[in-house]
Design a protein around this motif. Structure first.
Motif, short mmCIF file in Angstrom:
data_model
loop_
_atom_site.label_atom_id
_atom_site.label_comp_id
_atom_site.label_asym_id
_atom_site.label_seq_id
_atom_site.Cartn_x
_atom_site.Cartn_y
_atom_site.Cartn_z
N LEU A 69 0.83 -1.20 0.00
CA LEU A 69 0.00 0.00 0.00
C LEU A 69 0.86 1.25 0.00
O LEU A 69 0.56 2.23 -0.70
CB LEU A 69 -0.94 -0.02 1.21
N HIS A 70 1.95 1.25 0.78
CA HIS A 70 2.84 2.41 0.80
C HIS A 70 3.46 2.64 -0.58
O HIS A 70 3.59 3.79 -1.03
CB HIS A 70 3.93 2.21 1.85
N ASP A 71 3.83 1.55 -1.26
CA ASP A 71 4.36 1.71 -2.62
C ASP A 71 3.32 2.32 -3.54
O ASP A 71 3.62 3.21 -4.35
CB ASP A 71 4.81 0.35 -3.16
N ASP A 72 2.09 1.84 -3.44
CA ASP A 72 1.02 2.38 -4.30
C ASP A 72 0.75 3.84 -3.98
O ASP A 72 0.63 4.69 -4.89
CB ASP A 72 -0.26 1.57 -4.11
N ALA A 102 19.41 8.89 17.25
CA ALA A 102 18.52 8.82 16.10
C ALA A 102 19.23 9.29 14.84
O ALA A 102 20.10 10.17 14.89
CB ALA A 102 17.29 9.69 16.34
N PRO A 103 18.90 8.71 13.69
CA PRO A 103 19.51 9.14 12.43
C PRO A 103 19.22 10.61 12.17
O PRO A 103 18.13 11.12 12.48
CB PRO A 103 18.83 8.26 11.38
N THR A 104 20.18 11.29 11.59
CA THR A 104 20.00 12.72 11.29
C THR A 104 19.56 12.94 9.84
O THR A 104 19.02 13.99 9.51
CB THR A 104 21.31 13.49 11.53
N GLU A 105 19.79 11.95 8.97
CA GLU A 105 19.38 12.12 7.58
C GLU A 105 17.87 12.06 7.47
O GLU A 105 17.18 11.47 8.30
CB GLU A 105 20.02 11.07 6.67
N SER A 106 17.33 12.70 6.43
CA SER A 106 15.89 12.78 6.26
C SER A 106 15.31 11.41 5.93
O SER A 106 15.98 10.56 5.34
CB SER A 106 15.53 13.77 5.15
N VAL A 107 14.06 11.20 6.34
CA VAL A 107 13.33 9.97 6.07
C VAL A 107 12.19 10.31 5.13
O VAL A 107 11.58 11.38 5.21
CB VAL A 107 12.80 9.36 7.39
N GLN A 108 11.88 9.38 4.23
CA GLN A 108 10.87 9.61 3.20
C GLN A 108 9.54 10.09 3.79
O GLN A 108 9.08 9.60 4.82
CB GLN A 108 10.64 8.32 2.42
N LEU A 109 8.92 11.06 3.11
CA LEU A 109 7.61 11.58 3.49
C LEU A 109 6.67 11.37 2.31
O LEU A 109 7.00 11.73 1.17
CB LEU A 109 7.71 13.06 3.83
N GLN A 110 5.47 10.80 2.57
CA GLN A 110 4.55 10.51 1.48
C GLN A 110 3.14 10.33 2.03
O GLN A 110 2.91 10.38 3.24
CB GLN A 110 4.97 9.23 0.76
N LEU A 111 2.19 10.08 1.14
CA LEU A 111 0.82 9.77 1.53
C LEU A 111 0.79 8.39 2.18
O LEU A 111 1.40 7.43 1.68
CB LEU A 111 -0.08 9.79 0.30
N ILE A 112 0.09 8.28 3.33
CA ILE A 112 -0.05 7.01 4.04
C ILE A 112 -1.53 6.76 4.34
O ILE A 112 -2.37 7.65 4.17
CB ILE A 112 0.75 6.99 5.35
N HIS A 113 -1.85 5.57 4.83
CA HIS A 113 -3.25 5.23 5.16
C HIS A 113 -3.75 6.04 6.34
O HIS A 113 -4.85 6.59 6.31
CB HIS A 113 -3.35 3.73 5.46
N GLY A 114 -2.99 6.08 7.43
CA GLY A 114 -3.34 6.91 8.58
C GLY A 114 -4.01 6.20 9.74
O GLY A 114 -4.01 6.72 10.86
N ASP A 115 -4.59 5.02 9.52
CA ASP A 115 -5.26 4.32 10.62
C ASP A 115 -5.28 2.81 10.34
O ASP A 115 -6.33 2.18 10.36
CB ASP A 115 -6.69 4.85 10.80
#
Length: 328
Positions: free
Chosen positions: A148-151, A202-215
């Protein structure tokens, strides 16, 4: 008169149906649903059950097109967003994702406005809510979330669903440290300190941000009968938003067993199975893997109730166990 139920609230459902949705009795329900069905070219012959939550309702219908589920909202300020989410569900279905896809109207749209309500129709999906005691179902749910995250990362209209939130305006470190800096008197100081120590590394490099399901949790995951644990349908995209996939993965692992009442934590083994299922489809990067333990601890701490007497299901114990296991 159909069976009336409240999903979360303790209000009288008959009064809620009248006051919030303007449907006074069984006759009013039948007449309104019959009119709604005309937009889809179907005849509604019976309404068996209505479940309500806030300003939303679900109705199980018998129609000329078979068993259908009507879903509607009277929260006018959310209509544009809900229409976009219905379109998202249709797109995900076209991609092959196991979502509850809206039935198109006679005009080809995914939703219609009818007497002050925004309505969609869906086919009824057979299945039971995810059982976290079934490891096959848990792994399957993890793999489906990875897909789902890939989609969702490919959804061409995702920007229409972006809203300002802490996830889109700050880093993961900012979110967790900001939470720790607030008044958390219900969370033992030892646990806050333990999470703070993990956050230092904690890692300092950015982590991917995208649309997610949410619940993504048991309440919104239906599994088919059988031994393979197959996910039959992902429900309720109404909390879809932008966030980091690993943040949703961690939150879902913590909340996976929650249904509608008396929420409780799952075991570390369930979380491990869920993570393994997810990584069978979408492997986490090094930074995401390091964030996993931190975020699971954060979400567990966030579930500790204000009053220790209310913690009958053991959220504090679950947080203590996790933070002890991942201590540096």
């Amino acid at each position: 008169m159909p069976t009336l139920e409240m999903l979360w609230e303790s209000d009288d459902p008959t009064e809620v149906l009248r006051r919030r949705f303007g449907l006074a009795d069984g006759r009013a329900i039948d007449e309104w649903l019959a009119e709604v069905g005309l937009h889809w070219g179907v005849g509604v012959t019976a309404c068996r059950r209505i479940v309500m939550s806030d300003h939303n309702a679900l109705a199980w219908l018998t129609t000329s097109a078979g068993a259908l589920l009507a879903k509607w909202s009277v929260a006018h300020e959310r209509f544009d967003r809900l229409s976009e989410l219905a379109d998202l569900a249709r797109w995900l279905g076209e991609c092959g994702a196991p979502v509850s896809v809206p039935v198109p109207t006679a005009a080809g749209s995914t939703s219609v406005c009818a007497d002050g309500a925004l309505v969609t129709l869906q086919h009824v999906v057979d299945g039971d809510h995810l059982d976290v005691a079934n490891s096959d179902q848990v792994r399957s749910a993890g793999a489906v979330l990875g897909r789902l995250h890939d989609d969702l990362a490919r959804y061409p209209r995702s920007e229409r669903l972006r809203q300002p939130s802490p996830a889109t305006t700050g880093t993961l470190t900012d979110r967790v440290s900001g939470w720790l800096d607030a008044d958390r008197s219900n969370v033992p100081a030892t646990l806050r300190t333990s999470l703070s120590e993990r956050l230092v590394d904690a890692p300092t490099e950015s982590v991917q941000l995208q649309l997610i399901h949410g619940d993504y949790r048991a309440a919104n995951i239906l599994c088919a009968d059988g031994r393979d644990g197959r996910v039959a349908a992902i429900l309720d995209l109404e909390e879809a938003r932008f966030d980091h996939p690993v943040a949703e993965l961690a939150r879902s692992a913590v909340m996976l067993g929650t249904l509608f009442r008396d929420w409780g934590p799952v075991s570390p083994q369930v979380r491990a199975d869920f993570l393994a299922g997810y990584q069978s489809h979408r492997a986490l990067g090094e930074s995401e893997l390091r964030w996993w333990d931190i975020l699971v601890g954060w979400y567990l701490l966030g579930m500790i109730p204000p009053d220790p007497a209310q913690d009958a299901t053991g959220w504090r114990a679950a947080a203590e166990e996790h933070l002890h296991d991942v201590a540096p």
